[in-house]
Design an enzyme around this catalytic site. Structure first.
Site, PDB file in Angstrom:
ATOM      1  N   GLU A   1      54.484  24.239  59.950  1.00 17.77           N
ATOM      2  CA  GLU A   1      54.891  23.054  60.729  1.00 17.77           C
ATOM      3  C   GLU A   1      53.860  22.628  61.774  1.00 17.77           C
ATOM      4  O   GLU A   1      53.989  21.567  62.360  1.00 17.77           O
ATOM      5  CB  GLU A   1      56.222  23.324  61.460  1.00 17.77           C
ATOM      6  CG  GLU A   1      57.448  23.339  60.572  1.00 17.77           C
ATOM      7  CD  GLU A   1      57.764  24.730  60.043  1.00 17.77           C
ATOM      8  OE1 GLU A   1      56.846  25.570  59.980  1.00 17.77           O
ATOM      9  OE2 GLU A   1      58.933  24.971  59.697  1.00 17.77           O
TER      10      GLU A   1
ATOM     11  N   LYS B   1      69.575  41.759  70.355  1.00 16.45           N
ATOM     12  CA  LYS B   1      70.169  41.401  71.651  1.00 16.45           C
ATOM     13  C   LYS B   1      71.210  42.455  72.002  1.00 16.45           C
ATOM     14  O   LYS B   1      72.321  42.438  71.498  1.00 16.45           O
ATOM     15  CB  LYS B   1      70.777  39.999  71.578  1.00 16.45           C
ATOM     16  CG  LYS B   1      69.715  38.959  71.262  1.00 16.45           C
ATOM     17  CD  LYS B   1      70.275  37.585  71.011  1.00 16.45           C
ATOM     18  CE  LYS B   1      69.185  36.657  70.502  1.00 16.45           C
ATOM     19  NZ  LYS B   1      68.975  36.679  69.049  1.00 16.45           N
TER      20      LYS B   1
HETATM   21  P1  ADP Z   1      52.716  31.233  57.285  1.00 13.02           P
HETATM   22  O1  ADP Z   1      53.436  31.305  55.997  1.00 13.02           O
HETATM   23  O2  ADP Z   1      51.398  30.572  57.306  1.00 13.02           O
HETATM   24  O3  ADP Z   1      52.731  32.539  58.011  1.00 13.02           O
HETATM   25  P2  ADP Z   1      55.010  30.182  58.275  1.00 13.02           P
HETATM   26  O4  ADP Z   1      55.259  28.824  58.819  1.00 13.02           O
HETATM   27  O5  ADP Z   1      55.730  30.607  57.056  1.00 13.02           O
HETATM   28  O6  ADP Z   1      53.503  30.204  58.115  1.00 13.02           O
HETATM   29  O7  ADP Z   1      55.217  31.312  59.337  1.00 13.02           O
HETATM   30  C1  ADP Z   1      54.894  31.093  60.668  1.00 13.02           C
HETATM   31  C2  ADP Z   1      55.246  32.314  61.456  1.00 13.02           C
HETATM   32  O8  ADP Z   1      54.318  33.359  61.165  1.00 13.02           O
HETATM   33  C3  ADP Z   1      55.118  32.098  62.945  1.00 13.02           C
HETATM   34  O9  ADP Z   1      56.255  31.464  63.493  1.00 13.02           O
HETATM   35  C4  ADP Z   1      54.953  33.518  63.425  1.00 13.02           C
HETATM   36  O10 ADP Z   1      56.198  34.170  63.543  1.00 13.02           O
HETATM   37  C5  ADP Z   1      54.150  34.168  62.314  1.00 13.02           C
HETATM   38  N1  ADP Z   1      52.747  34.182  62.721  1.00 13.02           N
HETATM   39  C6  ADP Z   1      51.781  33.280  62.468  1.00 13.02           C
HETATM   40  N2  ADP Z   1      50.612  33.641  63.029  1.00 13.02           N
HETATM   41  C7  ADP Z   1      50.842  34.813  63.675  1.00 13.02           C
HETATM   42  C8  ADP Z   1      50.053  35.704  64.470  1.00 13.02           C
HETATM   43  N3  ADP Z   1      48.759  35.478  64.700  1.00 13.02           N
HETATM   44  N4  ADP Z   1      50.652  36.806  64.972  1.00 13.02           N
HETATM   45  C9  ADP Z   1      51.943  37.071  64.738  1.00 13.02           C
HETATM   46  N5  ADP Z   1      52.746  36.272  64.005  1.00 13.02           N
HETATM   47  C10 ADP Z   1      52.207  35.156  63.483  1.00 13.02           C
END
Ligand code: ADP
Length: 545
Positions: free
Chosen positions: A330, A439
């Site tokens: 997003e 939580k």
């Molecule tokens: P992708 O599939 O590219 O990981 P998504 O939109 O499915 O993208 O997932 C995004 C999520 O991945 C983020 O909200 C976060 O929780 C996790 N994420 C992305 N980059 C990082 C990072 N550098 N460190 C930890 N979590 C990450």
């Protein structure tokens, strides 16, 4: 009063035009699915993208129609990025790592009119044949010599034949920069995948922003190898940013193992690369086993999930500067990078590593807010937790065909679903996903922190922490572990291991040992499945040891 500057729309086609005109002889090198190394220039890519755009017009596609791609990183996929989006169509990159059912859903939901596919994915397409009947064409990204025969999909079209006789020049349309250029579905651990619809404006602005020195620091002196796939969030926009700055582009194709990546990086003089931690783990392990070093690689962007500090350290010791980045489908994806500031120059190596392991600071264009559970901004003390909200020109305001999604009903901000801390300098650290944080009695327990501690135990191969409902505390943490071969681990071992490492109330109540932890198709832990197992197992057996 309006400014008197030209109102030239930001269009994806202008990026490749610039590269072809001013970096025309700069190379694009691809390892192909057929096995060979392919080499040509930005000038060649520009001509072939125009041939493709002409072919698409001949197939009678309408402005805004979706064109699906199922392809690795390579020059033909690059031509699709430009030929499709540049001509006013929408390039829908399909992630072949999703489950077959999800892929079928995505193709139908997107309403793809044509699919362009690498040879690799023909069996996948054949298995989805009943859902492809309304396609105008299924085009295989290869030449006649490698064209497969398919009894299930008898009318396959050969890409090279499709574009061969088309004119070299295409009259690129000029239109509103807010028109859609690309479509990418989030993998979604719950519910159906959601389509994020990028615009020309968002793609161009995001590519410019990530090229800046304190973000990925890209320039014409670089040789850029996007290892992160082009089927996932536009390979973090590198297929746009590299031609924008005039860098040589090196595409690894389907071969993402350590040996293949290392030999390609060395033979092509790669200076910058980007990908997820798992791929780099494979590369580093292979290099260590084969006593190899990097002779040209200077910088590496790592994101998608958090790189373990030991990985950052290993790379930095080898002379590679790590740029840890955070992003989401997003957010195009890059929103944060953990780039050190001038005042950090004299910090100890450990203190620098701690900062680099954080998810980072917002780049210009991303506004960021961290909200407490009551909806008030948390203090920027690096300790208080809250929900990370973002806003900006490359952040989605809704999803394809469901513009009013609940995620965006927060006064125009996008709720990332990440629970974070933020410090006085704006360094953000992910504590957990909103849906994964435990939580317990009014306190938030980070499942990620408990997992990291579990990973340090010699018996544990992989660990996950999920919440189980609890009458007294609301929720309590439960640890799931997959053990190393032959290893043993009990509840008493667990309590021993966590005591002195976390507050007593954060120690998981139970441990459940499984043969293998469930993962999503993109390799993330599938915690929904584990919550169900925890509920069932604990209901029938009480505490598992
Ligand atoms: P992708 O599939 O590219 O990981 P998504 O939109 O499915 O993208 O997932 C995004 C999520 O991945 C983020 O909200 C976060 O929780 C996790 N994420 C992305 N980059 C990082 C990072 N550098 N460190 C930890 N979590 C990450």
């Amino acid at each position: 009063m309006l400014g008197t500057m030209m109102n030239v729309p930001l269009l994806v086609s202008s990026i490749l035009r610039h590269a072809a005109t001013f970096h025309g002889s700069t190379e694009i090198v691809s390892r192909t699915v057929e096995g060979s190394i392919h080499r040509y220039t930005y000038a060649d890519a520009w001509i072939r993208s125009q041939k493709l755009a002409n072919a698409l017009q001949r197939l009678d596609l309408q402005f805004g129609d979706r064109v699906g791609t199922l392809a690795w990183n390579g020059y033909r996929h690059l031509e699709l990025y430009y030929g499709v989006s540049g001509s006013g169509l929408i390039c829908h990159t399909i992630n072949p790592r999703l489950f077959r059912e999800q892929i079928g859903y995505i193709i139908e939901h997107a309403g793809d009119r044509i699919i362009f596919s690498d040879l690799t994915f023909l069996p996948l397409l054949e298995s989805l044949a009943d859902r492809l009947s309304s396609m105008k064409a299924i085009v295989i990204l290869t030449d006649e010599a490698h064209m497969p025969k398919s009894e299930i999909l008898p009318n396959l079209v050969c890409y090279e034949t499709l574009i061969a006789d088309e004119p070299d020049l295409f009259d690129w349309p000029v239109f509103d920069e807010n028109r859609a250029s690309g479509l990418c579905y989030t993998s979604g651990t719950t519910g159906d995948p959601k389509g994020v619809l990028y615009s020309h404006r968002s793609s161009v602005l995001h590519s410019m922003a990530i090229s800046l020195p304190d973000v990925l620091n890209l320039s014409a002196s670089d040789t850029i190898a996007p290892v992160v796939p082009m089927f996932h969030v536009n390979a973090w926009s590198l297929p746009f940013a590299a031609p924008m700055v005039g860098a040589k582009l090196v595409m690894p194709g389907p071969n993402l193992d350590g040996a293949s990546l290392h030999s390609l990086f060395e033979s092509e003089g790669v200076t910058f690369t980007a990908g997820v931690p798992t791929v780099w783990l494979g590369l580093l392990d292979w290099m260590e086993a084969h006593h190899q070093t990097f002779s040209t690689l200077k910088r590496m962007a790592i994101g998608g999930s958090a790189p373990p500090p030991v990985m950052i350290n290993r790379l930095e010791t080898m002379g590679v500067t790590v740029r840890h980045a955070w992003g989401m489908t997003e957010t195009s994806p890059i929103g944060l990078t953990a780039t050190l500031m001038p005042k950090h120059a004299d910090l100890s190596a450990d203190a620098k590593l701690t900062l680099q392991a954080k998810q980072g600071r917002p780049l210009f264009g991303i506004e960021l807010r961290v909200d407490s559970p009551e909806g008030r901004p948390v203090s920027r003390d690096g300790k208080s937790f809250g929900a990370m909200m973002v806003r900006g020109p490359w952040v989605a305001s809704g999803y394809f065909q469901s513009p009013k999604s609940p995620a965006h009903e927060t006064d125009g901000w996008f709720n990332t679903g990440d629970v974070v801390t933020i410090d006085a300098d704006g360094f953000v650290q992910i504590i957990d996903r909103t849906k994964d944080v435990v939580k317990s009695g009014g306190e938030w327990i980070s499942s990620i922190e408990l997992e990291n501690i579990a990973h340090a135990h010699p018996a544990i191969q992989e660990a996950a922490v999920v919440a189980k409902p609890d009458e007294r505390w609301g929720e309590r943490p439960v640890l799931f572990v997959q053990l190393k071969p032959g290893a043993r681990f009990s509840r008493a071992d667990m309590i021993d291991h966590y005591t002195d490492r976390v507050a007593k109330w954060s120690i998981p109540d139970d441990v459940i040992i499984v043969n293998e932890l469930p993962h999503t198709a993109t390799g993330k832990l599938l915690k929904t499945a584990m919550r169900e197992i925890a509920l069932k197992q604990l209901a029938s057996h009480g505490v598992a040891e």
